[in-house]
Design a protein around this motif. Structure first.
Motif, short mmCIF file in Angstrom:
data_model
loop_
_atom_site.label_atom_id
_atom_site.label_comp_id
_atom_site.label_asym_id
_atom_site.label_seq_id
_atom_site.Cartn_x
_atom_site.Cartn_y
_atom_site.Cartn_z
N VAL A 168 0.83 -1.11 -0.10
CA VAL A 168 0.01 -0.03 -0.16
C VAL A 168 0.48 0.68 -0.29
O VAL A 168 0.75 2.14 -0.83
N ALA A 169 2.24 1.68 0.71
CA ALA A 169 2.94 2.41 0.87
C ALA A 169 3.17 2.71 -0.29
O ALA A 169 3.80 3.82 -0.42
N ALA A 182 1.92 3.96 8.20
CA ALA A 182 2.65 5.23 8.00
C ALA A 182 4.22 5.29 8.56
O ALA A 182 5.25 5.91 7.95
N ALA A 183 4.69 3.88 8.90
CA ALA A 183 5.84 3.77 9.21
C ALA A 183 6.17 2.96 8.07
O ALA A 183 7.52 3.70 7.99
N HIS A 184 6.07 2.37 7.46
CA HIS A 184 5.93 1.77 6.06
C HIS A 184 6.43 2.69 4.72
O HIS A 184 7.51 3.13 4.42
N CYS A 185 5.17 4.03 5.12
CA CYS A 185 5.58 5.35 4.16
C CYS A 185 6.71 5.76 4.69
O CYS A 185 7.16 5.82 3.87
N GLY A 186 6.63 6.07 6.43
CA GLY A 186 8.23 6.68 5.97
C GLY A 186 9.81 6.50 5.95
O GLY A 186 10.67 6.66 5.33
N ILE A 211 -2.54 8.62 0.89
CA ILE A 211 -3.22 7.58 0.35
C ILE A 211 -5.17 7.82 0.95
O ILE A 211 -4.61 7.89 2.71
N GLU A 212 -5.77 7.94 0.81
CA GLU A 212 -6.79 7.70 1.02
C GLU A 212 -7.36 6.41 1.72
O GLU A 212 -7.14 5.27 0.79
N ARG A 213 -8.20 6.50 2.80
CA ARG A 213 -8.43 5.22 4.05
C ARG A 213 -9.91 5.34 3.22
O ARG A 213 -11.21 5.55 3.58
#
Length: 258
Positions: free
Chosen positions: A171-172, A195-199, A208-210
């Protein structure tokens, strides 16, 4: 509660119905004011009589593309295992053009074993199917850039699921929309992992829309806590044979009241 971007979707499950009923349901959903109409990518019903009426996903999306004019359309979700990724990319590009740029490309790694067994696909393991999805998503994105004509827009990719090590990392890396199948508490926790993966990947998680399945109950009561937690796309699942859209109407009315 921030309400400026709340959207309502409907999943018209292509089971236990003649196609005429599905066609009418799509028209009614668009008239009601829904933002997105989804189907799903299976070959047999997921509940009810296991050998009941059922229709295929992508040929249906082509029909929806021509039938509708405003709403976005897509699969919630298509199964990566059932089609060569280059072909799937071309199918999605074609539906994107048929719909004048209204396709959402929902995809997942697959899970319904009967589909695999009956149609001759290797079921394998959940981890193996996710690994294959990780290999195929870049191929799909690369094929979109090679096709002539290219897609009408940067096709939004929706990835469904909540696996913390593999799915949320995909997803990220690839998704414009993340669809969660979890309850509120789990949804909040998994967003932290996302959020951690995105970081790790240098991506803003706010891009990213939820997306969530609309919970049962009065939208004015069950919707706001999810909006406060970050959800902005709520999808109501409806099955055949008659496609009762009364719950969908309630969610659209709630959206419009915000």
């Amino acid at each position: 509660m921030s309400s400026s971007h709340v959207r309502i979707g409907v999943q018209l499950q292509p089971q236990h119905a003649q196609y005429a009923a599905i066609r009418r349901a799509v028209a009614e959903a668009e008239d009601i004011g829904v933002d997105v109409a989804f189907n799903w990518d299976h070959f047999y019903p997921l509940y009810g009589p296991p050998d009941g009426e059922h229709f295929e996903c992508w040929t249906m999306l082509g029909a929806w593309a021509e039938q509708t004019s405003r709403i976005e359309i897509g699969a919630l979700v298509t199964c990566n295992s059932y089609r060569n990724p280059e072909l799937l990319a071309d199918m999605a590009r074609t539906v994107d053009h048929l719909s004048d740029g209204r396709l959402i490309f929902g995809i997942g790694s697959g899970w319904f074993q009967r589909d695999y067994d009956e149609y001759g696909y290797e079921f394998g393991t959940a981890g193996g199917r996710l690994n294959q999805l990780a290999e195929d998503l870049p191929r799909i994105e690369t094929r979109w850039a090679k096709l002539n004509p290219v897609p009408t827009r940067d096709i939004p990719v929706l990835i469904g699921g909540g696996g913390e090590k593999k799915t949320l990392r995909l997803v990220a890396k690839h998704a414009h929309i993340w669809h969660s199948f979890s309850d509120l508490e789990t949804f909040v926790r998994k967003q932290e992992i996302l959020a951690a993966h995105c970081g790790d990947l240098g991506r803003d998680p706010g891009e990213i829309e939820r997306s969530v399945g609309a919970p049962k109950g009065d939208p004015a009561e069950v919707g706001p806590p999810l909006v406060d937690a970050g959800a902005s796309l709520f999808t109501i699942g409806v099955g055949g044979p008659d496609y009762d859209l009364s719950q969908l109407k309630s969610w659209v009315e709630w959206r419009d009241s915000l």
